[in-house]
Design an enzyme around this catalytic site. Sequence first.
Site, short mmCIF file in Angstrom:
data_model
loop_
_atom_site.label_atom_id
_atom_site.label_comp_id
_atom_site.label_asym_id
_atom_site.label_seq_id
_atom_site.Cartn_x
_atom_site.Cartn_y
_atom_site.Cartn_z
N ASP A 1 6.79 35.08 -62.66
CA ASP A 1 7.37 34.09 -63.85
C ASP A 1 6.20 33.58 -64.69
O ASP A 1 5.21 33.59 -64.04
CB ASP A 1 8.16 33.18 -63.10
CG ASP A 1 8.79 32.10 -64.35
OD1 ASP A 1 8.99 32.79 -65.35
OD2 ASP A 1 9.34 30.90 -64.21
N ASP B 1 15.63 32.97 -60.73
CA ASP B 1 14.78 33.67 -60.19
C ASP B 1 15.36 34.13 -58.61
O ASP B 1 14.73 35.13 -57.95
CB ASP B 1 13.28 33.13 -59.66
CG ASP B 1 12.68 32.90 -61.05
OD1 ASP B 1 12.63 33.86 -61.94
OD2 ASP B 1 11.87 31.73 -61.11
#
Length: 728
Positions: free
Chosen positions: A361, A630
Amino acid sequence: MFGLPSKSQANAVAGKARATHHARSIVADSAWTDDAALLASLETSHAGLDEEQIEDRLDRDGVNEASHEKPPHWTLQLARTFKNPFIIVLVILAGVELATSPDDLTGPIIILVMVVISVLLNFTQEFRSSRAAEKLKAMVRNTATVTRRASDGHSERIEVPVVELVAGDIVHLSAGDMVPADLRLLAAKDLFISQAILTGESLPVEKTAPEHAQKTDAQVEPLDLPTVCYMGTNVVSGSATAVVVATGPRSYLGSLARTLTGQREMTSFDRGVKSVSWLLIRFMAVMVPIVFLIQGFGKGNWMEAFLFAISVAVGLTPEMLPLIVTANLAKGALAMSKRKVVVKQLNAIQNFGAMDVLCTDKTGTLTLDKIVLERHLDLDGEESDDALEYGYLNSHFQTGLKNLMDKAVLAHRDLEQSIGKWKVVDEIPFDFQRRRMSVVLTPGGGEDLLVCKGAVEEMLSICAFAREGDHEIPLTDHRRESIRAMTHDLNEDGLRVLIVAVKRQPALGRTYGVADEAGLTAIGCLAFLDPPKDTAHTAIAALHHHGVEVKVITGDNEAVTRKICREVGLDVTHSVLGRDIEELDDAAVDALVARTTVFAKMSPLQKSRVVESLQRQGHTVGFLGDGINDAAALRKADVGISVDTATDIAKESADIILLEKNLMVLEEGVLEGRITFGNIIKYIKMTASSNFGNVFSMLIASIFLPFLPMLPLQILVLNLLYDISQLS
């Protein structure tokens, strides 16, 4: 050594993707539907639902929980761990030894102890991962304010448990509330929603009812719909009335929970160990019958031939493999803990070392996860202290909710001394139609100063003059276009821009209003950014040096992501948006993923699909993330990596937890993982070659000797002594 995901695993992923797509379509279909038509389709009204309707819908749709799938009972999970082919071989060998030599329990006991150790390790891993969906459910155990019809027919606002919400309920939101289900807004006032839990973006987004929203195109991502609020997000400011369109597993969050249930897929190393086990089994399946028949026909003693065949099977089996692997992993975990890397799943260490692609990320990993004032400029794009000083006055004296950009401006504490001479006269609060706010100050002496800060277009519409040096000149259309071009360039660099303007005038002696925001002089602009970490560039270069390719997969917008990636040394020649891969088949996705480094505006299932594509191409994939968005990718990756500040669901889905969200820590962990991975590979190669040599020697010796060269127990002891020496 490394295998690809199985067809059944691919089918399971496809099923979960279809469930998520269905949840998305429910929300998308309602986003722009007329209020009356939407309420009619949900068989509800502004007066709310009655008790009979609520009971019927609870029976039809179930309770409003993130997932209805329960993890299997621990006994079933324990039984599943015995399905490993290597475990089955060891159990069979122990059974045969027990049957042929019932008085000698030494061999069977040694083998069964090693089986128990291996089974318990695998069971622990699966049991922990099954708790991820339960953690997700726990997030939404709260209450919600709804309008419902009482038994006498009148409507009333009541508090109900979130789990009792049904489609068609009329929900009321206010600042601080968690959104209890997927909602379509009916009315909203100054509503800002934080979607960080789903997108990773730190700034809240504006939501409004359809009549006040700008209609988006059909390809827009569901999380970008301005008329819809999603379960699990929270209200930063404002208030709203909305209707529930999806609950429980039909919601966007509920569809994510489905990706976290069921049996976790094997990692690349697990597939490698399994392939080695099957190779040994196939070799055994060929060798044992041949030895049995040769000895039986050659010497006529079939019992002795059978015992010798068992000896060959035992000799080919690396009995200590589970224990050796466990000891090696435990030693590696201890070493990694000293490098601020906590190993939650021991089996992930070898994948950590074998990792050749890291998907990460952006927010908090490459960046500081903190909005800062990057630049303060005049209208020509040059540094301007005036723009900063006036912006500081505006942020300091406003009494409303200070957003992240206000806090970034106020971080310039060196300007505190400049506020002493000013006193507040009035304030014109922020609202979402004007997209600006003003404070009126006075230094005394009968003159007021109006300081206004807001979005570019809204500010240019109220400015009549522009500051150039020490002079004020009329703000012509040409000058407006040059200012727009400058701010557009800043936006392309991923910066969020506000314009600052002022107006000096004699004190009015009355309350100021929106009408007074006219004839202002534009001073300059403030540009904000979540900047890259100082260590990010060095860490990425180090990972590249060690053969680990870095790809950025984020829910943030493309311009911001490209700028950050460019600054930390990543190739931004190719960047892809989530919607670009939505309709592609697997082959097209594989080709796209192979040449792309930056993936922006990605949904959770799209992140997971990128990871799966890399695995299909033979990569060992790590994924670093810390949010619910995620979790699916963390679970899909060969090694899921999170941080100790992550959401509970992300930490549950991860295999490894970093005590610092820092790629430098990750690089050190990779090196330690490679040492552990290398040691395990050495053991497998040495043991396989050693055992084969022993068996081959015995096979040749048996041709010339009138007795068995070695008994099964002797071979087992020899193997154990050799394996124990390798524990060091």
